[in-house]
Write a protein that holds these residues in place. Structure first.
Motif, mmCIF file in Angstrom:
data_model
loop_
_atom_site.group_PDB
_atom_site.id
_atom_site.type_symbol
_atom_site.label_atom_id
_atom_site.label_comp_id
_atom_site.label_asym_id
_atom_site.label_seq_id
_atom_site.Cartn_x
_atom_site.Cartn_y
_atom_site.Cartn_z
ATOM 1 N N ARG A 1 0.836 -1.208 0.000
ATOM 2 C CA ARG A 1 0.000 0.000 0.000
ATOM 3 C C ARG A 1 0.862 1.246 0.000
ATOM 4 O O ARG A 1 1.965 1.253 0.533
ATOM 5 C CB ARG A 1 -0.928 0.006 1.214
ATOM 6 C CG ARG A 1 -1.906 -1.158 1.181
ATOM 7 C CD ARG A 1 -3.093 -0.922 2.056
ATOM 8 N NE ARG A 1 -4.011 -2.040 1.926
ATOM 9 C CZ ARG A 1 -5.297 -1.911 1.605
ATOM 10 N NH1 ARG A 1 -5.796 -0.724 1.384
ATOM 11 N NH2 ARG A 1 -6.064 -2.959 1.513
ATOM 12 N N CYS A 2 0.330 2.300 -0.602
ATOM 13 C CA CYS A 2 1.019 3.587 -0.634
ATOM 14 C C CYS A 2 1.185 4.106 0.795
ATOM 15 O O CYS A 2 0.246 4.057 1.597
ATOM 16 C CB CYS A 2 0.220 4.570 -1.476
ATOM 17 S SG CYS A 2 0.851 6.265 -1.425
ATOM 18 N N GLU A 3 2.358 4.611 1.116
ATOM 19 C CA GLU A 3 2.611 5.122 2.460
ATOM 20 C C GLU A 3 1.805 6.377 2.760
ATOM 21 O O GLU A 3 1.560 6.691 3.929
ATOM 22 C CB GLU A 3 4.100 5.420 2.632
ATOM 23 C CG GLU A 3 4.967 4.178 2.652
ATOM 24 C CD GLU A 3 6.423 4.512 2.905
ATOM 25 O OE1 GLU A 3 6.727 5.706 3.135
ATOM 26 O OE2 GLU A 3 7.250 3.591 2.871
ATOM 27 N N PRO B 1 -1.152 0.093 -4.950
ATOM 28 C CA PRO B 1 -0.567 0.874 -6.048
ATOM 29 C C PRO B 1 -1.500 1.105 -7.229
ATOM 30 O O PRO B 1 -1.526 2.198 -7.790
ATOM 31 C CB PRO B 1 0.651 0.041 -6.462
ATOM 32 C CG PRO B 1 1.007 -0.732 -5.242
ATOM 33 C CD PRO B 1 -0.282 -1.007 -4.521
ATOM 34 N N CYS C 1 -3.796 3.953 -6.256
ATOM 35 C CA CYS C 1 -3.197 5.052 -5.501
ATOM 36 C C CYS C 1 -3.907 6.377 -5.787
ATOM 37 O O CYS C 1 -4.128 6.755 -6.938
ATOM 38 C CB CYS C 1 -1.715 5.166 -5.846
ATOM 39 S SG CYS C 1 -0.873 6.467 -4.916
ATOM 40 N N CYS D 1 -2.819 9.370 -4.719
ATOM 41 C CA CYS D 1 -1.903 10.516 -4.676
ATOM 42 C C CYS D 1 -1.863 11.356 -5.959
ATOM 43 O O CYS D 1 -1.839 12.593 -5.877
ATOM 44 C CB CYS D 1 -0.510 10.053 -4.292
ATOM 45 S SG CYS D 1 -0.438 9.367 -2.612
#
Length: 198
Positions: A7-9, A15, A18, A20
């Protein structure tokens, strides 16, 4: 907080989903401090995490951890409001707050934070009219219940940052859709899958 390796931090999505790249960078008339209940730290559905990505300067402070509680004495500085329903209707502040404290958790957790954290009891309140329309990840216990991100968008709207509020709500809608895809519910929320929300 350690995210799963898959998982994305930052956003905690896997991913392939995601969030972001879609997170806007928004200007706000104030800073936000999210006082997050410890039980929310690991939840994918913690919307404060997504709001903090979009609003530079937002700080998340965890409440209720085993170690000593955080020092919140600086919140008593003038210009600090708490985003929480007021006992009686109040007009929005004439001068934008310097800092808005956002209790983050279920409704009962947020209410207990406001009641039990001494400095929060003394702060003026920034109250909202009600939740925006849209799909939610958790079933509210109250008719005016909403996610933390939605509440922060509501605060932006009250403070005159309507465009930022709309873009934050658009991020919320995208995140909700992705969570539902992860849960195998692309067409809506299963009553069995939702959790209580503040």
């Amino acid at each position: 907080m350690q995210a799963s390796p898959s998982r994305c931090e930052r956003c905690r999505f896997p991913p392939e989903l995601c969030l972001c790249p879609l997170v806007p960078r928004l200007d706000a008339p104030c800073r936000f401090l999210v006082l997050r209940h410890a039980s929310e730290r690991e939840r994918l559905t913690n919307t404060a995490r997504w709001a903090a990505l979009a609003l530079p300067g937002t700080e998340i402070v965890d409440h209720g951890l085993p170690e000593a509680p955080p020092d919140l004495s600086h919140l008593s500085a003038p210009g600090t409001f708490v985003l929480f329903p007021a006992p009686a209707p109040a007009p929005p502040p004439t001068v934008p707050p310097r800092l808005v404290v956002v209790p983050d958790g279920t409704w009962s957790q947020a209410r207990r934070m406001v009641q039990r954290v001494p400095v929060l009891r003394t702060l003026p309140r920034l109250a909202l009219a009600g939740p925006p329309p849209g799909q939610r990840l958790r079933r509210p216990h109250r008719g005016d219940g909403m996610s933390t991100l939605e509440a922060m968008a509501g605060a932006l709207a009250v403070l005159g940052a309507g465009e930022a509020a709309e873009r934050l709500l658009a991020l919320h809608a995208t995140a909700v859709e992705r969570v539902l895809r992860l849960k195998g519910m692309p067409d809506g929320i299963s009553p069995e899958a939702v959790h209580a929300e503040r």
